[in-house]
Design an enzyme around this catalytic site. Structure first.
Site, short mmCIF file in Angstrom:
data_model
loop_
_atom_site.label_atom_id
_atom_site.label_comp_id
_atom_site.label_asym_id
_atom_site.label_seq_id
_atom_site.Cartn_x
_atom_site.Cartn_y
_atom_site.Cartn_z
N THR A 44 5.56 -78.43 -9.87
CA THR A 44 6.50 -77.98 -10.15
C THR A 44 6.66 -78.36 -11.92
O THR A 44 7.44 -77.63 -12.60
CB THR A 44 7.77 -78.53 -9.48
OG1 THR A 44 7.57 -78.46 -8.15
CG2 THR A 44 9.08 -78.40 -9.85
N HIS A 47 5.37 -75.81 -13.96
CA HIS A 47 5.84 -74.40 -13.82
C HIS A 47 7.21 -74.70 -14.90
O HIS A 47 7.71 -73.80 -15.75
CB HIS A 47 6.76 -74.26 -12.39
CG HIS A 47 5.74 -73.82 -11.16
ND1 HIS A 47 5.16 -72.68 -11.29
CD2 HIS A 47 5.40 -74.49 -10.06
CE1 HIS A 47 4.36 -72.85 -10.39
NE2 HIS A 47 4.50 -73.66 -9.58
#
Lengths: 348, 348, 348, 348
Positions: A44, A47
């Protein structure tokens, strides 16, 4: 205590992050202030760094990033009873409302109003973080900080693995990123009969073998479905644990699953995929579990059990260590795929 | 093949057994004839030997005794497809009807018309036994005969252990007879966080430690409930597996069980007992499973998984080996309590 | 008894069927011969009639078609104990092997060697059918033949409905063909809080209301997801039961499912579909069950319970009645969509 | 608002209660003050009135008694968001800690630190009560106050009933006090195939029939076990729901339970009982659930579903209505056994 601290932040709506000096967070009556000892990196975070479509929709800079960490409590709010100063803690990163139907039925992991640290509010790649005391998990004082920083992510593995029953079963784990590798370790600890692990990275497949995979298969080199079918007298595996999100892994995983088998899915697909739902689920009489987050706090108790008994040892998974100032090197090595878990230590 | 064979039989309604020459059994169209390789001894056999109240009601001599064995198929009936000559097999000792509601819903282990070999029809302490082919379980040709002879009994342990979920849990196993010791091994393989095993025999408690008990407690010497409560911060164990049938074990076991915990009960109580059902079950919100036999054939598939992966090794449990002719010595050592599993080999 | 009988057969590899005179089937030692009283029509029969891709791959003419029926036993094989002459029976259409791992663990409905009557061997649109006695289900002598002929199909509804728990829950049933309509009746009997049923046929939506749907929604006219979301304070339904196989139903059904909800899927999709597995299953933390056939025999016991107590009354679903000679009219009305269940009676 | 209010209190350590003038309770930041509209009577209140052994150990006078009620919120604390003034609420009577392992795993109903209103702290037989806002359950404004006052007790019935699965099953409910009668209604709503209800009171057996019992058996007149065995072809019931706490009910209930059946136990036995655990649980392969309180908040959502859909109508159970001033008449009628639910209305 000075009034500012070092933190890695997403300063604006664009790729990248920066190390900055920001205010030390304030705590409310039910919060604790934690001096961060170690923080680890998750997909994450990549990202957010890369500023992909998901990040552009979800993230509102400026934001202190990071959601996996451990540290010591250095101050508590007026109403806090769960922890006290000097406690060594990890944290559940999902801050839940406690009031929606899901929270009110023991399903806080799918709370309708979840706010995640490092995503929806300031996170932990910093010297300090403020957290609701409810979200803190007490560690043994002598637990290794690098292991303690990984518990949130280990919880994804444990939640996925315990969606079904692995003891004496044949298990396929698709994807050997850090969370897949931790899942291999859990399957091993649970007494799985055979553990098939797949990836395209020889580096990660080596780690998979080290964590307990009985068969580490490179999908770029072998036909996974064929190999498993041959190896199981044509039957397939009892359980599929999907940790990669790759379209091909969904396809191969379900093909390798035996009739009447179970699957638990954690990895997120790249959007809409072509799916043969008849063959994958219906004709097989399969049971499929969608997995998100960690059960509060069933998953954490499971983790404690696995680690305290030494049934699981996560140490081999920590392949790279950095300081917080070296955050960019840490992000790059995580991005390379040639790593297990990457941990940053906060000095002081 | 000669027309008679050696067999240990219960000749009449009285204590004792004798080695006798009896006819080799005939097989029907769906049966197989097995040349017995090894047979092991169970508490039930002792009841029959001693001719206690249960035996007097249930057993109709003359009867070939014994229900745990392995051997090789030497002849099959006209309609048999499950096995062929020379296959190395163990056997489910419960011959079920296949037609009652329990059988018709996948619960053959509680068949309303079960007939048990060595109890309701001729058993396996003999050179040969006839069995319905449906009841046979195919072993790898190189499996140790002593292990293969124990599978039926191992199935009791596996059935009990899998009534609940043991991974990362604190487990109390009351009673370290052979089936209790096998249950310790299963709990270890399933990744239990802590395994408390109790007995009064130092011999068996040593074996319990060897099989994986983290705490082997002599109930004659320590307060089990107090010890467990202290050790678990006052909470108690997550799971109770009762394998002894002792009244005190039911009492201590439920007292040591945490609120919301689960119990699986295999050991048979000595008749009616005084029971505090409020404290044991209701106030605790406990779940209790009565266990009988083995699931056909879910339990057997579990066993295969545990043994093939070497997650469980039963070898240390075989403490005494005899020939069939030495059956009386075998029964005596089993009766002494100073044994693990006692196996008799049938020569030839 | 004459040596031939009337039967509807698929004579060759081409669309259509014919009424023909064929030999009365022989029975083996474990079979029974049944004089058919009534047979009903299912979507599968239409596939065979139309000779679509699935039929071309699976069906080997000549074949007596039909798999839903009831009738009276008129002869039994040597070894049969389950039924006797004059018994009034329905039948499980799946003839299972009893020996594969699925059969051996109480999962015969996903037997690896299933043969279906009217598909893989001769079926029931005939004056007589031979069946393994094991496959017969004893009905009360006074049960209506039209209801008795539908039990196999009712079993699909019951198996799907009981994959999850419906009492006090909000349920969405997508597809109101006969099996969807029966599922509505089961949900009603189980005390569902709200039953949303969807279809495009006003005829079938009327029947859905009659069977107990609290909301019968025409997907051609209303936005199902929007309607359900609005009606449930934004939450969605607790359970999705997919009975249509339509791509749009998979999409709408999962969108209307609440976080943490459960789905059971019976309808077969038209091949590969585009599927947003993240939103449909993973983010929701949903549980999905693939359904095939009926549990042997758990589903049948459930059916008996629902019908005997009159909790379910299937009578309103029988909208059309024909003789076997009128089979082509029966097939046409079934194909029109303007029918509930279509039953053919065999005279004599 | 005056500073004092009327309340029924236990003034001292002795039998009896009195109507007294006591201070209106204060609320903290997370509490709400409720003006009580109706309160109902439970067996626990009788124990306190009679000052039996349990009461002497647990109760510390002076204490406002009563734990079942409904009313309107008239003031909220600083931090309250769950409810607002004028909301019509019922309440979960168990005030839980939210921090023990049970609370942290969705099992608050077995919280290690539960405090019950009317038992461990002031209750609801009063004009006003202060409650943590977390404990309040929002009712539709037009719900009948007498029904709303019974929800806590209805929750016991629902929690017990949903410990197992009742649809299409044969169910035995031992004990037709108010909670037993409510359980009959739930079993009916869930589509039970047969509902056997037992008691010794013809009054209550009449109510049982009215609530949906298919067989209401007076244990003083018929042999319950024999009757059920005969009625079920010798098999017994699928499910036992024990609501009486009578020793004979435990014995008869388990004898009437079929092999492989399930039991849920709510009634508290009169201390240690003689129990044949072999026949009751082990040989049967039974599963037994101890039940306490209500699941927070799964049980409450179930209740809402059952009541909103009108699958359950509790109205016939309210047999007697009084004012708070008539509390002693209310207690006496409840004590007589010739009542369903007894409700007291608080005027004003």
């Amino acid at each position: 205590m000075t009034k500012t601290m070092k933190a890695v932040i997403k300063p604006e709506q664009a790729p990248g992050m920066v190390l900055a000096e920001v205010p030390i967070p304030q705590i409310g009556p039910q919060d604790a202030l934690i001096k961060v000892r170690a923080a680890s990196i998750c997909g994450t975070d990549l990202h957010i760094y890369k500023w992909d479509e998901w990040a552009r929709k979800r993230i509102h800079p400026p934001l202190v990033v990071g959601h996996e960490f451990c540290g010591h409590v250095i101050a508590i709010g007026r109403d806090v009873t769960e922890v006290k100063e000097r406690d060594f803690v990890s944290a559940e990163s999902h801050i839940i409302c406690g009031k929606c139907p899901q929270c009110r039925t023991g399903n806080g992991h799918i709370c309708q109003n979840t706010r995640i640290i490092g995503v929806d509010r300031d996170g932990c790649w910093a010297e300090y973080i403020a957290m609701p005391a409810y979200n803190l998990w007490l560690n043994p004082p002598d637990m290794s900080p690098e292991i303690a920083s990984m518990l949130e992510n280990f919880g994804n593995a444990v939640h996925t693995a315990f969606a079904t029953d692995l003891t004496a079963k044949k298990v396929l784990i698709t994807g050997c990123g850090p969370v897949g590798l931790m899942t291999v370790a859990v399957a091993k600890a649970a007494g799985a009969r055979a553990i098939y692990a797949t990836d395209i990275s020889p580096y990660r497949l080596r780690l998979a073998r080290q964590m307990g995979a009985t068969h580490a298969l490179n999908v770029a080199e072998v036909d996974v479905v064929e190999t498993i079918r041959h190896d199981t007298d044509g039957e397939g595996v009892d359980v599929l644990l999907e940790m990669s999100g790759a379209s091909s892994a969904f396809e191969q995983g379900f093909k390798a699953l035996r009739d009447g088998g179970s699957a638990a899915l954690l990895g997120l697909a790249p959007g809409m995929i072509g799916f043969d739902i008849n063959s994958a689920i219906i004709f097989k009489g399969a049971t499929v579990h969608g997995i998100v987050g960690r059960e509060l706090w069933g998953t954490w108790f499971r983790m404690r059990g696995l680690l305290n008994s030494k049934a699981v040892d996560l140490t081999p998974l920590v392949t790279h260590r950095f300081t917080l100032e070296q955050w960019e090197d840490a992000v790059q090595i995580m991005n390379s795929g040639a790593s297990g878990k990457v941990v940053m230590f906060v000095d002081g």
